[in-house]
Design a protein around this motif. Structure first.
Motif, PDB file in Angstrom:
ATOM      1  N   THR A 348       4.005  -2.140   2.170  1.00  0.00           N
ATOM      2  CA  THR A 348       3.940  -1.619   1.037  1.00  0.00           C
ATOM      3  C   THR A 348       2.558  -1.711   0.058  1.00  0.00           C
ATOM      4  O   THR A 348       2.016  -2.619   0.717  1.00  0.00           O
ATOM      5  N   PHE A 349       2.497  -1.152  -0.892  1.00  0.00           N
ATOM      6  CA  PHE A 349       1.423  -1.403  -1.680  1.00  0.00           C
ATOM      7  C   PHE A 349       1.183  -2.870  -2.458  1.00  0.00           C
ATOM      8  O   PHE A 349       0.366  -3.547  -2.493  1.00  0.00           O
ATOM      9  N   GLY A 350       2.614  -3.235  -2.836  1.00  0.00           N
ATOM     10  CA  GLY A 350       2.705  -4.692  -3.188  1.00  0.00           C
ATOM     11  C   GLY A 350       2.255  -5.811  -2.241  1.00  0.00           C
ATOM     12  O   GLY A 350       1.536  -6.528  -2.394  1.00  0.00           O
ATOM     13  N   GLN A 351       2.595  -5.429  -0.870  1.00  0.00           N
ATOM     14  CA  GLN A 351       2.233  -6.228   0.418  1.00  0.00           C
ATOM     15  C   GLN A 351       0.519  -6.290   0.488  1.00  0.00           C
ATOM     16  O   GLN A 351       0.041  -7.338   0.843  1.00  0.00           O
ATOM     17  N   MET A 352      -0.031  -5.137   0.310  1.00  0.00           N
ATOM     18  CA  MET A 352      -1.373  -4.876   0.546  1.00  0.00           C
ATOM     19  C   MET A 352      -2.068  -5.858  -0.645  1.00  0.00           C
ATOM     20  O   MET A 352      -3.076  -6.409  -0.521  1.00  0.00           O
ATOM     21  N   LEU A 353      -1.282  -5.789  -1.929  1.00  0.00           N
ATOM     22  CA  LEU A 353      -2.061  -6.746  -2.903  1.00  0.00           C
ATOM     23  C   LEU A 353      -1.984  -8.072  -2.735  1.00  0.00           C
ATOM     24  O   LEU A 353      -2.711  -8.889  -2.866  1.00  0.00           O
ATOM     25  N   LEU A 354      -0.648  -8.556  -1.869  1.00  0.00           N
ATOM     26  CA  LEU A 354      -0.484  -9.743  -1.279  1.00  0.00           C
ATOM     27  C   LEU A 354      -1.630 -10.090  -0.550  1.00  0.00           C
ATOM     28  O   LEU A 354      -2.040 -11.345  -0.449  1.00  0.00           O
ATOM     29  N   ILE A 355      -1.916  -9.498   0.475  1.00  0.00           N
ATOM     30  CA  ILE A 355      -3.045  -9.638   1.302  1.00  0.00           C
ATOM     31  C   ILE A 355      -4.578  -9.819   0.511  1.00  0.00           C
ATOM     32  O   ILE A 355      -4.895 -10.843   1.007  1.00  0.00           O
ATOM     33  N   LEU A 356      -4.708  -8.811  -0.313  1.00  0.00           N
ATOM     34  CA  LEU A 356      -5.775  -9.180  -1.273  1.00  0.00           C
ATOM     35  C   LEU A 356      -5.944 -10.586  -1.765  1.00  0.00           C
ATOM     36  O   LEU A 356      -6.817 -11.233  -1.656  1.00  0.00           O
ATOM     37  N   ALA A 357      -4.506 -11.010  -2.297  1.00  0.00           N
ATOM     38  CA  ALA A 357      -4.730 -12.155  -2.938  1.00  0.00           C
ATOM     39  C   ALA A 357      -4.878 -13.269  -1.921  1.00  0.00           C
ATOM     40  O   ALA A 357      -5.515 -14.293  -2.105  1.00  0.00           O
TER      41      ALA A 357
END
Ligand code: ASP
Length: 429
Positions: A348-357
């Motif tokens: 999900t987009f949220g998981q992509m953000l988590l990868i970013l962090a």
């Protein structure tokens, strides 16, 4: 002037390193055809290992001495916190940009969807043991409290900190503490200690000159050894071709678009001058796969060929080599999403953000050594629920990609050193 005259008489360093690399690759392939593999491993590769050791040998004293001198040359705590804050802020920004580029590329190209399914089981079996070994390391990192990485920065024994290159953050901590204390006590009372560090610095620079004289031979041996060890893996490279291409493209965007743009906007250095100066540094990073081992040359070229002031390069580069890894963080993002695609997991987009962090934070904790990011990559995978076993798929092709991401890591450090130096000069006018 003296340098120019010398250059006219001798080949410049980058040409020698390049020739060493080319000959090493050629010799490696020749050795494979003539079945000289064990000769290369026994009698050639050790010279590469000696060269790597020499570079690593200098890492701890170099970081200590240059950071203490860097802090002292800033003269007061106010300029230290200004430059320190600015440096860390730019480092974090470039890392976030790098991860975003990696995420964009891997979502655009979707290399995981092209991965041959029949190869999956084969790779998992082949690299299972390595994954299990790294897994226990990751479990150790994970079971610590979230504050543990911060706690680990503070050494409890300074000699213990000096005793391993993986403790560079602790060495940085001590050097900053020592430098700040020197400033607070005042130059009049500590003049002889400062002079001692300045003289030590001169000696270290001379040692680096000696080591660099050995670089062409060292690089030759490293490349020949690598070719002999990895040539059998051509099959792996072809089935992981799209994944490797995605990493390479993302890294190329960072080197050829992002850094030039940053330099144009925030620095006065001409791009031609920048790339010419940084080229030998990139070659050394490529052949050693270690940004920590490349640090001596990164510092020398930044000061001598890019005119970055000593006070800035002494501070920005040793810190950068430890915490700024744009190539590594970008790679981690591509690898994580690639594995999710191979396994048919929709992120999900949220998981992509988590990868970013997590990729940003874990690249800060990655040591600047060959393969340094593998354990950290496990943490990124784990954060979004991608099975860690997937790592087995990409380990076989890790070394060439490691060489490339290390090139980006050192180029990023040098770019930021130029920006901090130029903005600093403008501010103090
Ligand atoms: N080899 C990299 C470096 O030294 C770290 C990594 O990405 O594994 O910068």
């Amino acid at each position: 002037m003296k340098n120019e005259t010398q250059n006219r008489k001798h080949l410049p360093l980058y040409a020698k390193i390049l020739i060493g690399m080319a000959l090493g690759v050629g010799f490696g392939f020749l050795a494979i055809t003539l079945n000289w593999g064990s000769f290369v491993r026994d009698w050639v590769a050790p010279f590469g290992a000696i060269f790597m050791r020499l570079l690593k040998l200098i890492a701890v004293p170099l970081v200590l001495v240059s950071l203490v001198l860097g802090v002292v040359s800033l003269k007061d705590i106010k300029s230290l916190s200004r430059i320190g804050l600015k440096t860390i802020l730019i480092y974090v920004c470039t890392t976030i940009i790098a991860v975003s580029i990696g995420l964009a590329m891997v979502n655009l190209i979707k290399p995981g969807n092209l991965f041959p399914k029949d190869k999956q089981a084969e790779f998992v079996e082949r690299y299972q043991q390595t994954v299990t070994e790294r897994e226990s390391l990751m479990e150790q990192v994970k079971s610590d409290s979230p504050m543990q990485p911060i706690v680990d920065i503070v050494p409890e024994n300074i000699f213990q900190a000096f005793s391993s290159n993986s403790n560079l953050l602790q060495v940085i901590f001590f050097a900053l503490l020592f430098g700040v204390a020197l400033i607070c006590v005042g130059q009049t009372k500590t003049g002889s200690v400062i002079r001692f560090f300045q003289q030590l610095n001169l000696i270290l620079l001379k040692i680096i000159d000696f080591i660099m004289a050995f670089a062409p031979l060292g690089v030759f041996a490293l490349m020949a050894g690598l070719i002999v060890d990895y040539a059998g893996d051509v099959g792996i490279i072809s089935s992981l071709g799209m994944y490797a291409l995605t990493v390479v493209l993302a890294l190329a965007v960072i080197i050829f678009l992002v850094y030039p743009l940053i330099l144009r906007l925030f620095s006065k250095k001409r791009l031609g001058q920048f790339f010419k100066a940084v080229f030998p540094v990139q070659m050394l990073a490529f052949s050693t796969s270690s940004s920590a081992a490349t640090l001596p040359l990164t510092m020398e070229r930044s000061q001598k060929n890019l005119g970055v002031s000593e006070e800035v390069s002494n501070f920005v580069l040793p810190v950068g080599v430890t915490i700024n890894m744009d190539g590594t963080s970008c790679y981690q993002a591509v690898a994580a999403v690639f594995l999710a695609q191979v396994m048919g997991l929709d992120l999900t987009f949220g998981q992509m953000l988590l990868i970013l962090a997590t990729a940003t934070i874990s690249s800060i904790g990655t040591p600047g050594i060959p393969g340094g990011s593998i354990v950290m990559l496990m943490i990124v995978l784990d954060s979004v629920g991608i099975p860690i076993e997937g790592l087995a798929l990409i380990l076989g092709i890790d070394r060439p990609l490691d060489m490339l991401r290390t090139v980006v890591n050192v180029t990023g450090d040098t770019t930021v050193a130029c920006v901090v130096d130029d903005t600093n000069k403008t501010e103090s006018k």
